[in-house]
Design an enzyme around this catalytic site. Structure first.
Site, PDB file in Angstrom:
ATOM      1  CG  ASP A 184      -5.736  -2.648   8.040  1.00  0.00           C
ATOM      2  OD1 ASP A 184      -5.797  -1.394   7.143  1.00  0.00           O
ATOM      3  OD2 ASP A 184      -6.244  -3.512   7.470  1.00  0.00           O
ATOM      4  CG  HIS A 236      -1.626  -8.097  -0.290  1.00  0.00           C
ATOM      5  ND1 HIS A 236      -3.074  -8.523  -0.204  1.00  0.00           N
ATOM      6  CD2 HIS A 236      -2.005  -6.774   0.001  1.00  0.00           C
ATOM      7  CE1 HIS A 236      -3.940  -7.372  -0.025  1.00  0.00           C
ATOM      8  NE2 HIS A 236      -3.371  -6.686   0.207  1.00  0.00           N
ATOM      9  CG  ASP A 283      -2.439  -2.550   0.353  1.00  0.00           C
ATOM     10  OD1 ASP A 283      -3.313  -1.587   0.659  1.00  0.00           O
ATOM     11  OD2 ASP A 283      -2.809  -3.652   0.082  1.00  0.00           O
ATOM     12  CG  HIS A 288      -5.711   0.462   4.293  1.00  0.00           C
ATOM     13  ND1 HIS A 288      -4.875  -0.377   4.594  1.00  0.00           N
ATOM     14  CD2 HIS A 288      -6.206   0.202   2.848  1.00  0.00           C
ATOM     15  CE1 HIS A 288      -4.639  -1.200   3.519  1.00  0.00           C
ATOM     16  NE2 HIS A 288      -5.347  -0.492   2.569  1.00  0.00           N
ATOM     17  CD  GLU A 332      -8.526  -2.495   2.210  1.00  0.00           C
ATOM     18  OE1 GLU A 332      -8.984  -2.808   1.020  1.00  0.00           O
ATOM     19  OE2 GLU A 332      -7.358  -3.129   2.402  1.00  0.00           O
TER      20      GLU A 332
HETATM   21 ZN   LIG Z   1      -5.100  -1.335   0.411  1.00  0.00          ZN
END
Ligand SMILES: [Zn+2]
Length: 463
Positions: free
Chosen positions: A87, A436, A116, A85, A150
């Site tokens: 995004d 994150h 990520d 992904h 996602e």
């Molecule tokens: Zn991810």
């Protein structure tokens, strides 16, 4: 085939492509969303950049109305999927270098999405490109499936698989190495606690009770508002009780009421034992005190059903299996208002070989508690002897010299949107998970190692 050499020879190009890709801000942006770009300008630019790049390299590419896309190579009936992904979550504050500058320091690329999942997405693209450049014979097709939602609602894969074929097997480079092969089932449920009529005459009345906001976190704060007379004994007992349960207590007077607050410790709901549930401590304490009938009924119900039990034993849903361990139960949210009764939100993670039906049944039959909502995301796993697992284990062991242990988790990875899918990297064992977080990064060496692993994995799965 020396996969590592193939990657090494392309090192400069790979790093440059990853950096360029990370410079596109691809946070969900409803403001600029529109036809063909359902998640906004940034995500759309990121998706089209990658698809154009694929087309430029001579791959078959497809854009599914801006929801998702794919880049395909190989031939044959069968399809192997690699699900990524593009995004990212909003960067937040406190970065050392700008979150979309993709600065390289000490052998690491720092950017939102480095780990990520844009770094791994570009790594997977280059892996596929190596197979193409080497012109290796394949008997199956390989598709890099590119998701764009996602981090929010998975509307991308929902749209994609409504229109496109499901691969017979595949992996998602969006979690940990070696291989995550089992993910527990997830239930979010809301329970109503019916309370007897409220009587104002009691010495101490529970007016309000509030704990937690999210079902998937152990609440680290809970608060109750009481009206009436709070004795010194009550204060003493409160301090002692909370301390014994590893929480922190506070009490403040406000007009004719007293606000009693407990601070606990937050943790992810996949292992509530890592936290200290402030709400359950507060309910358990209030249960030892003399309250109005309705208030007492609420805290007593909570105490009897959930206190000191993260495995669902008290409410009769405890179970376990060899593959994924015990069922876990988190009381993420509690609300009570005098006159209105109480509501509890729980998150249950149940073993991969169990079903949600009997759990739902048990919640339905609890005395004095009504089940008002029940959402289930079924467990996901691939059998240990599946060819997919055998192949990825072989590749990982060959290239790293480490054993490819199979991991089972209580969380959910992107792999569960594939029918037979596992998570395979990109985070190597022992590396901190900075997804994150501010200053998210990926070690350049790890990125290159993952290109090499993905290239061989794609080849072995599709040859
Ligand atoms: Zn991810």
């Amino acid at each position: 085939m020396n996969w590592k050499n193939e990657v090494f020879n392309r090192k400069t190009e790979i790093i440059r492509d990853i950096q360029d890709f990370l410079k596109i801000n691809s946070v969900l942006d409803e403001e600029t969303a529109g036809s063909g770009k359902p998640f906004g300008e940034g995500i759309n630019k990121c998706l089209t950049t990658l698809l154009d790049k694929g087309a430029g390299h001579g791959f078959c590419v497809k854009n599914l109305d801006g929801y998702a896309g794919h880049i395909e190579w190989g031939e044959g009936e069968e399809l192997i999927g690699v699900l990524c992904h593009i995004d990212v979550v909003p960067p937040g504050d406190g970065w050392t270098s700008a979150p979309f500058a993709a600065e390289i320091r000490d052998g690491r690329i720092y950017a939102r999405g480095a780990l990520d999942d844009k770094g791994p997405t570009m790594a997977a693209f280059h892996a596929l490109n190596i197979l193409k450049e080497l012109n290796l014979p394949l008997s199956k097709r390989i598709r890099l499936i590119i998701g764009t939602d996602e981090e929010s609602d998975w509307r991308c894969v929902e749209h994609y698989f409504k229109h496109e074929e499901m691969p017979s097997a595949g992996f998602a480079p969006d979690a940990d190495f070696p291989i995550i092969y089992a993910e527990k089932g997830l239930i979010d449920a809301t329970l109503q606690i019916e309370c007897p009529a409220h009587e104002k005459k009691a010495n101490l009345v529970l007016e309000e009770f509030q704990s937690g906001k999210r079902l998937n976190m152990v609440p680290d704060e809970a608060e109750a508002t009481l009206s009436g007379t709070v004795t010194d004994d009550f204060k003493q007992a409160f301090t002692t009780f909370v301390k014994e349960k590893h929480g922190e207590g506070q009490m403040t007077k406000k007009d004719n009421t007293v606000i009693v607050k407990v601070l606990g410790k937050s943790a992810h709901a996949m292992e509530p034992n890592n936290g200290v549930n402030a709400g359950l401590i507060l309910a358990a304490f209030l249960h030892t005190q003399t309250l109005d009938t309705a208030g007492h009924h609420f805290v007593k119900t909570v105490f009897e059903a959930f206190y000191d039990d993260t495995r669902g034993k008290k409410i009769g849903i405890a179970c376990d299996d060899e593959m994924s361990g015990e069922l876990t139960l988190n009381v993420g949210r509690m609300n009570y208002q005098a006159e209105q009764g109480g509501e509890i939100g729980i998150n249950i993670r149940y073993p991969v070989t169990k079903k949600s039906g009997p759990i739902q049944e048990s919640l339905h039959t609890l005395t004095g508690i009504e089940l008002s909502s029940f959402q289930d995301s079924q467990p996901h796993y691939v059998s240990k002897d599946h060819q997919l697992i055998k192949t990825l284990q072989k590749v990982y062991q060959e290239q790293t010299g480490e054993k490819a242990d199979l991991i089972s988790i209580g969380g959910a990875t992107y792999a569960r949107s594939l029918k037979a899918g596992v998570a395979f990297g990109p985070l190597f064992p022992g590396r901190p998970d900075v997804a994150h977080q501010k200053d998210e990064y990926m070690e350049i060496d790890d990125l290159l190692r993952s290109v090499s692993l993905y290239a061989q994995a794609m080849y072995e799965l599709a040859k």
